[in-house]
Scaffold this active site. Structure first.
Site, mmCIF file in Angstrom:
data_model
loop_
_atom_site.group_PDB
_atom_site.id
_atom_site.type_symbol
_atom_site.label_atom_id
_atom_site.label_comp_id
_atom_site.label_asym_id
_atom_site.label_seq_id
_atom_site.Cartn_x
_atom_site.Cartn_y
_atom_site.Cartn_z
ATOM 1 N N ILE A 1 13.188 -6.422 124.428
ATOM 2 C CA ILE A 1 12.446 -6.874 123.249
ATOM 3 C C ILE A 1 12.771 -5.974 122.073
ATOM 4 O O ILE A 1 12.809 -4.749 122.191
ATOM 5 C CB ILE A 1 10.939 -6.889 123.536
ATOM 6 N N GLY B 1 13.137 -7.075 128.635
ATOM 7 C CA GLY B 1 12.905 -8.505 128.473
ATOM 8 C C GLY B 1 14.040 -9.358 129.000
ATOM 9 O O GLY B 1 13.825 -10.518 129.358
ATOM 10 N N ASP C 1 13.086 -9.972 132.517
ATOM 11 C CA ASP C 1 12.051 -11.011 132.509
ATOM 12 C C ASP C 1 12.700 -12.392 132.453
ATOM 13 O O ASP C 1 12.309 -13.311 133.183
ATOM 14 C CB ASP C 1 11.137 -10.854 131.282
ATOM 15 N N GLU D 1 10.652 -0.937 130.736
ATOM 16 C CA GLU D 1 9.388 -0.814 130.012
ATOM 17 C C GLU D 1 8.667 0.493 130.286
ATOM 18 O O GLU D 1 7.994 1.051 129.403
ATOM 19 C CB GLU D 1 8.472 -1.997 130.358
ATOM 20 N N ASP E 1 5.241 -6.887 131.021
ATOM 21 C CA ASP E 1 4.120 -7.829 130.969
ATOM 22 C C ASP E 1 4.491 -9.281 130.709
ATOM 23 O O ASP E 1 3.617 -10.114 130.481
ATOM 24 C CB ASP E 1 3.093 -7.377 129.921
#
Length: 279
Positions: A72, A129, A132, A152, A160
């Site tokens: 991210i 990310g 993810d 993270e 998350d």
């Protein structure tokens, strides 16, 4: 080549009109394809359009540039929840932040909700990310230069938007826990050994050629069977074996008898390649 317009962070193309495979590229190579807030709006929109497009039977998710995804975008993290204001109600600020996290989660989950199989092709860094994103895909492949990192924890965060929920089912709880707690780089060969990817290719070019062949093969199969297989796999992940068997029995009771089944059987008997109608 057909290109879908209107995206800042993605490039969506069908390279050959005769092949029902669409390619979704993360398209911020100068920023190592770090995920901005625009990405979280654009990804579900692109997947929804492809889900509804009868010409799309398989989707390849990859990236422009030397790296798949650096995670991210840090500037996006700073804008989440809005700036704290003097006198602002902390509960309302936290509720706003929670809704934004749920919104980002939903963007990643859109990969699963798309009825068409989504194949990840990873080169270079796949961090934060990016992990993810690929764990939400149906199949994953990578080039030998790829590495994966659940980063993270090094930013004082708990991942998350999906990794902690999806990764254990792919690589096992122990491997997922070790990756998440250390944040270390997992090279391509190790990712293959733990089942994070299905195959490792010597170069990006070799990976792209192989994945294009795999996607073309998947796109040639019954779209009813593809959508059903994806739906049952995802549903069964969260059920006991008994519950999963009951779910697929109900699914096939409704979907088994189809023109696709007749065509598949006929093609087998006639020793020819089947031709299926668009979904």
């Amino acid at each position: 080549m057909e290109k879908m317009e209107g995206f800042k962070t993605l490039e969506v193309v069908q390279k050959d009109a005769a092949v029902p495979v669409f390619h979704v590229y993360l398209n911020r190579p100068a920023h190592r394809n770090a995920l901005t807030l625009d990405f979280f709006s654009e990804l579900p929109r692109a997947l929804s359009l492809l889900d509804q497009n009868p010409a799309a039977r398989a989707i390849v998710l990859s990236a422009r540039g030397p790296h798949f995804c650096a995670g991210i975008d840090l500037s996006s993290l700073g804008s989440l929840g809005g700036a704290d204001q003097d006198g602002a109600d902390p509960a309302r600020a936290r509720e706003r932040l929670r809704r934004q996290i749920l919104w980002m989660q939903a963007a990643i989950t859109a990969v699963e909700r798309c009825r068409k199989p989504v194949i990840a092709a990873v080169n270079g860094a796949c961090v934060g990310g990016g992990v993810d994103l690929v764990t939400a895909c149906d199949v994953r492949y990578c080039a030998a230069d790829a590495f994966f990192s659940v980063k993270e924890v090094d930013l004082a965060l708990a991942a998350d938007i999906g990794t902690l929920q999806r990764l254990p089912a792919i690589v096992g709880y122990g491997n997922a826990s070790e990756m998440a707690l250390t944040g270390r780089r997992v090279p391509a060969a190790e990712a293959r050994a733990m089942g994070l990817v299905s195959a490792v290719y010597a170069s990006r070019e070799e990976m792209e050629e192989a994945v294009a062949t795999i996607a073309r093969d998947i796109a040639g199969k019954s779209p009813i069977a593809m959508a059903g297989t994806k739906a049952v796999l995802l549903r069964s992940r969260d059920l006991t074996v008994e519950q999963g068997l009951d779910y697929v029995a109900t699914w096939n009771a409704g979907m088994l008898i189809s023109d696709d089944l007749k065509e598949a059987v006929s093609a087998q008997m006639q020793k020819r390649k089947p031709t299926f109608a668009k979904l």
